[in-house]
Design a protein around this motif. Sequence first.
Motif, mmCIF file in Angstrom:
data_model
loop_
_atom_site.group_PDB
_atom_site.id
_atom_site.type_symbol
_atom_site.label_atom_id
_atom_site.label_comp_id
_atom_site.label_asym_id
_atom_site.label_seq_id
_atom_site.Cartn_x
_atom_site.Cartn_y
_atom_site.Cartn_z
ATOM 1 N N THR A 190 -16.822 25.067 2.755
ATOM 2 C CA THR A 190 -17.440 24.469 3.932
ATOM 3 C C THR A 190 -16.924 23.053 4.154
ATOM 4 O O THR A 190 -16.345 22.429 3.256
ATOM 5 N N GLU A 191 -17.171 22.554 5.350
ATOM 6 C CA GLU A 191 -16.792 21.172 5.654
ATOM 7 C C GLU A 191 -17.499 20.199 4.723
ATOM 8 O O GLU A 191 -16.903 19.213 4.266
ATOM 9 N N ALA A 192 -18.761 20.474 4.405
ATOM 10 C CA ALA A 192 -19.500 19.610 3.485
ATOM 11 C C ALA A 192 -18.837 19.591 2.111
ATOM 12 O O ALA A 192 -18.729 18.527 1.468
ATOM 13 N N ASP A 193 -18.381 20.763 1.655
ATOM 14 C CA ASP A 193 -17.669 20.836 0.371
ATOM 15 C C ASP A 193 -16.393 19.997 0.413
ATOM 16 O O ASP A 193 -16.053 19.295 -0.547
ATOM 17 N N GLN A 194 -15.674 20.092 1.523
ATOM 18 C CA GLN A 194 -14.397 19.391 1.665
ATOM 19 C C GLN A 194 -14.604 17.877 1.704
ATOM 20 O O GLN A 194 -13.871 17.128 1.047
ATOM 21 N N LEU A 195 -15.614 17.437 2.437
ATOM 22 C CA LEU A 195 -15.904 16.006 2.494
ATOM 23 C C LEU A 195 -16.382 15.487 1.140
ATOM 24 O O LEU A 195 -16.017 14.386 0.725
ATOM 25 N N ALA A 196 -17.176 16.280 0.451
ATOM 26 C CA ALA A 196 -17.650 15.866 -0.874
ATOM 27 C C ALA A 196 -16.481 15.739 -1.843
ATOM 28 O O ALA A 196 -16.429 14.797 -2.652
ATOM 29 N N ALA A 197 -15.524 16.662 -1.763
ATOM 30 C CA ALA A 197 -14.355 16.597 -2.647
ATOM 31 C C ALA A 197 -13.502 15.378 -2.320
ATOM 32 O O ALA A 197 -12.995 14.693 -3.224
ATOM 33 N N ARG A 207 -11.996 23.518 -7.594
ATOM 34 C CA ARG A 207 -13.065 24.422 -7.175
ATOM 35 C C ARG A 207 -12.870 24.819 -5.721
ATOM 36 O O ARG A 207 -12.125 24.181 -4.988
ATOM 37 N N GLU A 208 -13.571 25.880 -5.319
ATOM 38 C CA GLU A 208 -13.494 26.335 -3.941
ATOM 39 C C GLU A 208 -14.175 25.330 -3.007
ATOM 40 O O GLU A 208 -15.163 24.683 -3.382
ATOM 41 N N LEU A 209 -13.613 25.211 -1.805
ATOM 42 C CA LEU A 209 -14.152 24.282 -0.807
ATOM 43 C C LEU A 209 -14.355 25.057 0.489
ATOM 44 O O LEU A 209 -13.601 24.927 1.443
ATOM 45 N N PRO A 214 0.826 -1.210 0.000
ATOM 46 C CA PRO A 214 0.000 0.000 0.000
ATOM 47 C C PRO A 214 0.861 1.261 0.000
ATOM 48 O O PRO A 214 1.880 1.335 0.684
ATOM 49 N N LEU A 215 0.410 2.255 -0.761
ATOM 50 C CA LEU A 215 1.099 3.538 -0.850
ATOM 51 C C LEU A 215 0.336 4.603 -0.080
ATOM 52 O O LEU A 215 -0.877 4.768 -0.261
ATOM 53 N N VAL A 216 1.050 5.325 0.763
ATOM 54 C CA VAL A 216 0.519 6.505 1.435
ATOM 55 C C VAL A 216 1.182 7.715 0.789
ATOM 56 O O VAL A 216 2.411 7.764 0.675
ATOM 57 N N LEU A 217 0.385 8.684 0.357
ATOM 58 C CA LEU A 217 0.908 9.822 -0.400
ATOM 59 C C LEU A 217 0.546 11.138 0.273
ATOM 60 O O LEU A 217 -0.600 11.355 0.672
ATOM 61 N N ASP A 218 1.543 12.021 0.381
ATOM 62 C CA ASP A 218 1.341 13.366 0.920
ATOM 63 C C ASP A 218 2.183 14.324 0.095
ATOM 64 O O ASP A 218 3.395 14.447 0.294
ATOM 65 N N THR A 219 1.545 15.010 -0.854
ATOM 66 C CA THR A 219 2.267 15.921 -1.734
ATOM 67 C C THR A 219 1.336 17.026 -2.183
ATOM 68 O O THR A 219 0.185 17.119 -1.719
ATOM 69 N N SER A 220 1.814 17.877 -3.095
ATOM 70 C CA SER A 220 1.014 19.016 -3.538
ATOM 71 C C SER A 220 1.358 19.334 -4.983
ATOM 72 O O SER A 220 2.223 18.701 -5.588
ATOM 73 N N GLY A 221 0.683 20.332 -5.528
ATOM 74 C CA GLY A 221 0.965 20.791 -6.878
ATOM 75 C C GLY A 221 0.730 19.717 -7.925
ATOM 76 O O GLY A 221 -0.137 18.847 -7.788
ATOM 77 N N GLY A 222 1.564 19.765 -8.975
ATOM 78 C CA GLY A 222 1.412 18.808 -10.059
ATOM 79 C C GLY A 222 1.626 17.378 -9.629
ATOM 80 O O GLY A 222 1.024 16.449 -10.180
ATOM 81 N N ARG A 272 -6.139 23.285 0.846
ATOM 82 C CA ARG A 272 -5.582 23.893 -0.374
ATOM 83 C C ARG A 272 -5.235 22.831 -1.404
ATOM 84 O O ARG A 272 -5.557 22.976 -2.590
ATOM 85 N N GLU A 273 -4.592 21.756 -0.966
ATOM 86 C CA GLU A 273 -4.210 20.680 -1.884
ATOM 87 C C GLU A 273 -5.438 19.968 -2.437
ATOM 88 O O GLU A 273 -5.476 19.606 -3.616
ATOM 89 N N LEU A 274 -6.446 19.782 -1.599
ATOM 90 C CA LEU A 274 -7.685 19.153 -2.059
ATOM 91 C C LEU A 274 -8.370 20.043 -3.098
ATOM 92 O O LEU A 274 -8.893 19.546 -4.108
#
Length: 327
Positions: free
Chosen positions: A210-217, A206-208, A173-181, A198-200
């Motif tokens: 609210t918490e609901a937006d973040q969970l949906a993303a 799109r803008e996130l 299993p791979l665990v990934l923590d990065t940003s950008g491209g 920000r990374e999500l």
Amino acid sequence: MGERVADEMRPPTVVTLTMNPALDITSEADVVRPTDKIRCAGARYDPGGGGINVARIALVLGASVSAIFPAGGASGDLVCRLVRDAGVPFRRIDITEPTRESFTVNERSSGKQYRFVLPGPRLSIADQARLLDAVRHAATGAAFVVASGSLPPGVPPDFYQRVSDLCGKVDVPLVLDTSGGGLTHVRSGVFLLKASVRELRECVGRELATEADQLAAASELVDRGVAHAVVVSLGSQGALLATAQHRQRFSAVPVRTVSGVGAGDAMVAAMVVGLSRDWSLTESVRFGIAAGAAMLLTPGTAACARDDVERFLGIVPRAEDVNVIRA
């Protein structure tokens, strides 16, 4: 100079990959002003870069680890010495250009922290191939591979997808923590993806707000097959977890911050250590929040103390289940 392999008696539980390590320099000054010379008091040197930090903290928490990273020049030599002094087994892939330096200044008068991060050395195609070969070799028998941190110049943005494909082939299993491209070009195969808001937002475009937006993303990335699980770190607000089966909210542990550098890496390290102990994702995220809080107590990027992590774990609130309404 060639590749160097630290001797180990048994395969590591956690293998980390740091594509853009750094020599972290931390100092402090009374006031930080533009134009003026800033007279700093002392300096602390730590080995930096996401995967290196994860390996150091996972080792503190009792896991067997192996860190893989490129290094070059005098700064790379010092990073390797500091990693060795921390007791972390590692494999160095020698490169031509010097390892980058990152500089943090703590302003005593305000308590603010100023962080300056350089882009890093350019890695050749041959360097990249040797790093992938090192991961393939080290991952055999490991429980998890963690790829963490930014991609340096010269590395294509889909590199972490290549790491994901490699992990799939060796069934780790791979665990990934990065940003950008490096993040937006990942399409599939990640077991656990840890991202800030920000990374999500970069991932879904799109803008996130609210918490609901973040969970949906986060749920959208799971539905697309990018990751089996997505953890969204919210800093002082805690974290969110999304899988195909459930979504959960986690509260943070309030602490007085000494330095915020490395808190996210501590969170990843503890989550992976929890999973390696066969803990549930929920309990592993709670462990990650405890480690992130403990890391806030340390200067520079010094590793947190295991006793602090265990103490905070006892007071991390239980997770709350959250429903997500899809559009």
